[in-house]
Design a protein around this motif. Structure first.
Motif, PDB file in Angstrom:
ATOM      1  N   LEU A  55      10.901  -1.809   1.024  1.00 54.67           N
ATOM      2  CA  LEU A  55       9.733  -0.974   1.312  1.00 54.67           C
ATOM      3  C   LEU A  55       8.701  -1.097   0.202  1.00 54.67           C
ATOM      4  O   LEU A  55       7.496  -1.185   0.462  1.00 54.67           O
ATOM      5  CB  LEU A  55      10.165   0.481   1.494  1.00 54.67           C
ATOM      6  N   VAL A  56       9.168  -1.129  -1.051  1.00 53.29           N
ATOM      7  CA  VAL A  56       8.263  -1.235  -2.196  1.00 53.29           C
ATOM      8  C   VAL A  56       7.540  -2.578  -2.194  1.00 53.29           C
ATOM      9  O   VAL A  56       6.302  -2.646  -2.258  1.00 53.29           O
ATOM     10  CB  VAL A  56       9.039  -1.052  -3.513  1.00 53.29           C
ATOM     11  N   SER A  57       8.294  -3.675  -2.110  1.00 53.73           N
ATOM     12  CA  SER A  57       7.680  -5.001  -2.153  1.00 53.73           C
ATOM     13  C   SER A  57       6.794  -5.254  -0.937  1.00 53.73           C
ATOM     14  O   SER A  57       5.717  -5.848  -1.053  1.00 53.73           O
ATOM     15  CB  SER A  57       8.763  -6.078  -2.241  1.00 53.73           C
ATOM     16  N   ASN A  58       7.225  -4.781   0.230  1.00 56.44           N
ATOM     17  CA  ASN A  58       6.420  -4.984   1.435  1.00 56.44           C
ATOM     18  C   ASN A  58       5.062  -4.294   1.329  1.00 56.44           C
ATOM     19  O   ASN A  58       4.039  -4.836   1.755  1.00 56.44           O
ATOM     20  CB  ASN A  58       7.160  -4.454   2.665  1.00 56.44           C
ATOM     21  N   THR A  59       5.048  -3.089   0.762  1.00 56.70           N
ATOM     22  CA  THR A  59       3.797  -2.342   0.623  1.00 56.70           C
ATOM     23  C   THR A  59       2.821  -3.074  -0.289  1.00 56.70           C
ATOM     24  O   THR A  59       1.628  -3.195   0.018  1.00 56.70           O
ATOM     25  CB  THR A  59       4.081  -0.937   0.072  1.00 56.70           C
ATOM     26  N   VAL A  60       3.330  -3.586  -1.424  1.00 54.34           N
ATOM     27  CA  VAL A  60       2.464  -4.290  -2.373  1.00 54.34           C
ATOM     28  C   VAL A  60       1.915  -5.581  -1.745  1.00 54.34           C
ATOM     29  O   VAL A  60       0.720  -5.894  -1.871  1.00 54.34           O
ATOM     30  CB  VAL A  60       3.241  -4.608  -3.674  1.00 54.34           C
TER      31      VAL A  60
ATOM     32  N   PHE B 156       1.470  -6.276   1.401  1.00 51.17           N
ATOM     33  CA  PHE B 156       0.503  -5.952   2.451  1.00 51.17           C
ATOM     34  C   PHE B 156      -0.837  -5.540   1.854  1.00 51.17           C
ATOM     35  O   PHE B 156      -1.901  -5.977   2.327  1.00 51.17           O
ATOM     36  CB  PHE B 156       1.049  -4.837   3.338  1.00 51.17           C
ATOM     37  N   LEU B 157      -0.830  -4.722   0.811  1.00 54.41           N
ATOM     38  CA  LEU B 157      -2.082  -4.270   0.206  1.00 54.41           C
ATOM     39  C   LEU B 157      -2.865  -5.443  -0.385  1.00 54.41           C
ATOM     40  O   LEU B 157      -4.084  -5.542  -0.197  1.00 54.41           O
ATOM     41  CB  LEU B 157      -1.793  -3.225  -0.872  1.00 54.41           C
TER      42      LEU B 157
ATOM     43  N   THR C  73       9.833  -9.065  -5.298  1.00 47.33           N
ATOM     44  CA  THR C  73      10.677  -8.924  -4.112  1.00 47.33           C
ATOM     45  C   THR C  73      12.141  -9.070  -4.471  1.00 47.33           C
ATOM     46  O   THR C  73      12.997  -8.318  -3.982  1.00 47.33           O
ATOM     47  CB  THR C  73      10.290  -9.981  -3.059  1.00 47.33           C
TER      48      THR C  73
ATOM     49  N   LYS D  89      11.585  -6.393   7.980  1.00 50.52           N
ATOM     50  CA  LYS D  89      12.103  -5.170   8.595  1.00 50.52           C
ATOM     51  C   LYS D  89      13.402  -5.434   9.327  1.00 50.52           C
ATOM     52  O   LYS D  89      14.282  -4.575   9.378  1.00 50.52           O
ATOM     53  CB  LYS D  89      11.064  -4.578   9.554  1.00 50.52           C
TER      54      LYS D  89
ATOM     55  N   LEU E 105       1.435  -8.351   7.581  1.00 50.45           N
ATOM     56  CA  LEU E 105       2.099  -7.222   8.229  1.00 50.45           C
ATOM     57  C   LEU E 105       3.053  -7.710   9.319  1.00 50.45           C
ATOM     58  O   LEU E 105       4.186  -7.209   9.428  1.00 50.45           O
ATOM     59  CB  LEU E 105       1.056  -6.270   8.818  1.00 50.45           C
TER      60      LEU E 105
ATOM     61  N   TYR F 108      15.798  -5.426   6.714  1.00 48.97           N
ATOM     62  CA  TYR F 108      15.966  -4.067   6.200  1.00 48.97           C
ATOM     63  C   TYR F 108      17.213  -3.422   6.809  1.00 48.97           C
ATOM     64  O   TYR F 108      18.055  -2.855   6.113  1.00 48.97           O
ATOM     65  CB  TYR F 108      14.714  -3.273   6.542  1.00 48.97           C
TER      66      TYR F 108
END
Length: 302
Positions: free
Chosen positions: A215-220, A222-223, A203, A245, A237, A248
């Motif tokens: 966006l990159v760190s949030n996606t990882v 969350f997955l 992050t 966000k 989420l 952001y």
């Protein structure tokens, strides 16, 4: 270029704290010591990050965790959606390359190419340190070209200072919030997310990219949270939506305020330079745009 600018700006910032009553030789020697210390610190920090990323607990382990999570999701999602998910690390890498472009491969340079990159970074630091020492010399009657070059360097250094160091503060704030959530809040409820420490470091690292990094760190995050359980995924989420966000758009406002640019201007510059120069253009876009806008403003065109 960024390595040189970082040494140049940090040396000038630290030089302001040197005693005012030093003679010329002592001041120049002190500046040299400061520049060397800055270069040593940046080199050590970069080596430590590279060593951690390349270790067995680094990015490779994180990719493995993401792939395992996607594998478990394939069993619960509809077949039409599951077929779109990668099943191996190589498949995940391929999809990332397709999304971000072929220039992503430059992020994992090895062998002689890695040595060349390190040499360029080291040379940039040396040039930045020499430029910082040269900055304090007397130049009462500089030739026109030299004067113009110095003016451009000052404008570029100012843009770098405003954008990069503001972004470091923002990235640190993002990483702090993420650390509280992953390392404090979730464990209080008996949830221990895999690779939590690495996710915090990720992050902070990708947070250096304005707007895109989150966006990159949030996606990882969350997955991986979704791989633990659906409830943890939903909680992550909500955290990302409510906190990250909001930051952001705040990031765009903070950086935009520093360089007198709106969010759409920075996004447009990032898209244009990424399409032209790849990942390097994406990283350099905020600084380059801030520099060019300052130059245009100085000429009275806007």
């Amino acid at each position: 270029m960024f390595a040189g600018l970082a040494v140049y700006v940090l040396t000038l910032k630290l030089a302001r704290h040197l005693p005012k009553n030093m003679n010329r030789f002592a001041h120049k020697a002190a500046l040299g010591v400061v520049a060397v210390c800055v270069m040593a610190f940046l080199t050590s920090a970069g080596a430590a990050i590279w060593s951690f990323v390349g270790s067995s607990h680094g990015i490779a382990a994180l990719l493995t965790t993401v792939v395992d999570t996607l594998g478990s999701l394939r069993r619960t999602l509809p077949a039409s959606v599951a077929d779109l998910l990668p099943t191996t690390i190589e498949g995940l890498r391929q999809q990332l390359v397709e999304m971000l472009g072929d220039h992503v491969q430059k992020l994992s340079v090895v062998g002689m190419e890695g040595v060349k990159v390190f040499a360029h970074v080291l040379l940039g630091m040396v040039v930045g340190g020499m430029a910082a020492v040269h900055h304090f010399r007397e130049h009462d009657q500089a030739p026109p070209l030299v004067g113009a070059l110095r003016s451009r360097l000052r404008a570029l250094a100012t843009a770098f200072d405003k954008v990069v160091f503001a972004q470091v503060k923002i990235s640190g704030l993002n990483a702090a919030f993420t650390a509280v959530y992953l390392l404090v809040a979730l464990p209080l409820f008996g949830v221990h997310l895999p690779m939590a420490t690495l996710l915090v470091l990720l992050t902070f690292a990708v947070g250096m990219l304005p707007m895109v990094g989150n966006l990159v760190s949030n996606t990882v995050i969350f997955l991986i949270s979704l791989g633990v359980s659906l409830g943890v995924g939903i909680a992550s989420l909500l955290f990302l939506v409510l906190i990250h966000k909001a930051e952001y758009f705040m990031n765009a406002r903070i950086v935009g305020h520093e360089v007198q640019a709106t969010a759409w201007e920075l996004l447009s510059a990032m898209l244009l330079l990424e399409a032209t120069f790849g990942i390097a253009g994406l990283v350099a876009a905020p600084v380059v745009y801030a520099w060019l806008k300052a130059e245009v403003k100085e000429q009275g065109m806007i």
